[in-house]
Write a protein that holds these residues in place. Structure first.
Motif, short mmCIF file in Angstrom:
data_model
loop_
_atom_site.label_atom_id
_atom_site.label_comp_id
_atom_site.label_asym_id
_atom_site.label_seq_id
_atom_site.Cartn_x
_atom_site.Cartn_y
_atom_site.Cartn_z
N ASP A 74 0.86 -1.18 0.00
CA ASP A 74 0.00 0.00 0.00
C ASP A 74 0.91 1.24 0.00
OD1 ASP A 74 -1.36 2.31 1.20
OD2 ASP A 74 -3.02 0.94 1.55
N PRO A 75 0.93 2.00 -1.10
CA PRO A 75 1.87 3.14 -1.19
C PRO A 75 1.75 4.14 -0.04
CG PRO A 75 0.87 2.71 -3.32
CD PRO A 75 0.15 1.84 -2.33
N ALA A 76 0.54 4.46 0.38
CA ALA A 76 0.36 5.44 1.46
C ALA A 76 0.86 4.89 2.79
CB ALA A 76 -1.10 5.86 1.57
N ALA A 77 0.51 3.64 3.11
CA ALA A 77 0.97 3.02 4.36
C ALA A 77 2.48 2.87 4.36
CB ALA A 77 0.29 1.66 4.56
N ARG A 78 3.03 2.40 3.24
CA ARG A 78 4.48 2.21 3.13
C ARG A 78 5.21 3.54 3.35
NH1 ARG A 78 4.64 0.13 -1.71
NH2 ARG A 78 4.93 2.11 -2.75
N ARG A 79 4.77 4.58 2.67
CA ARG A 79 5.41 5.90 2.79
C ARG A 79 5.32 6.40 4.24
NH1 ARG A 79 3.55 7.76 -1.38
NH2 ARG A 79 1.52 8.47 -0.64
N PHE A 80 4.14 6.24 4.87
CA PHE A 80 3.94 6.69 6.24
C PHE A 80 4.92 6.00 7.18
CE2 PHE A 80 2.00 5.95 10.39
CZ PHE A 80 1.80 7.26 10.81
#
Length: 193
Positions: A74-80
């Motif tokens: 998940d790009p958003a979770a990974r970045r967070f």
């Protein structure tokens, strides 16, 4: 049976809960070799450690392989996760997403993570206790905090043995930090362990 969407929202939901809660600055990475089974051990070890309440008011959380895989995907979770751990930058470009998310979670503290990937990703992090479950002496690596032979866990289960090693490691870590603070002249009442 959980769908992919259910699994992802569950993992993301637990990540949000963890962010809102107080968690210890340490993590546990558990791996296995020689055909030892780690099926669902992270949840049981996590519950055992939380019951001990070595750090009152702080709880450990856990993510299994599938949870980490979905968070990494998940790009958003990974970045967070990566940004929160301070691991964004070109020096981490060579890491695959799964390993980088595992390392970031471990470095943030407050997690019980299982699997060889967790051991490899957390290697060298000073806030991570690494425990390997192994049936032979040929696989032992001096860099791992503890080695447990499941066949030698007589009256105790592997879960309580792993949790016991981690709790002992946490106690030793607390004593080391407290003695360093005292050596630096920080008053005793400010030494929170």
């Amino acid at each position: 049976m959980k769908t992919i969407k259910d699994r992802k929202s569950s993992a993301v939901g637990r990540l949000v809960e963890w962010c809102e809660a107080s968690s210890p600055p340490f993590s546990l990475a558990v791996g296995a070799t020689c055909g030892c089974d780690l099926s669902q051990i992270e949840k049981e070890v996590c519950e055992c450690v939380n019951e001990a309440a070595l750090h009152p008011g702080e709880e450990f959380g856990c993510f299994d392989y599938e949870d980490v895989r979905y968070l990494a995907g998940d790009p958003a979770a990974r970045r967070f996760i990566i940004e929160r751990a301070g691991m964004a930058g070109p020096e981490y470009d060579r890491w695959n997403d799964y390993a980088l998310v595992l390392r970031a979670l471990a470095s943030l503290g407050g997690f019980v993570l299982c699997g060889q990937g967790a051991i490899d990703a957390a290697r060298g992090l000073p806030n991570v206790c690494e425990v390997m479950i192994c049936k032979c002496s040929h696989c032992e690596d001096a860099a791992i905090s503890s080695w447990i032979d499941p066949d030698l866990c007589e009256s105790e289960s592997v879960v309580t043995t792993v949790a016991g090693h981690f709790l002992q490691w946490l106690s030793e870590s607390d004593r080391v930090r407290a003695s360093k603070r005292r050596a630096m002249g920080i008053p005793e009442q400010l030494v929170a362990v």
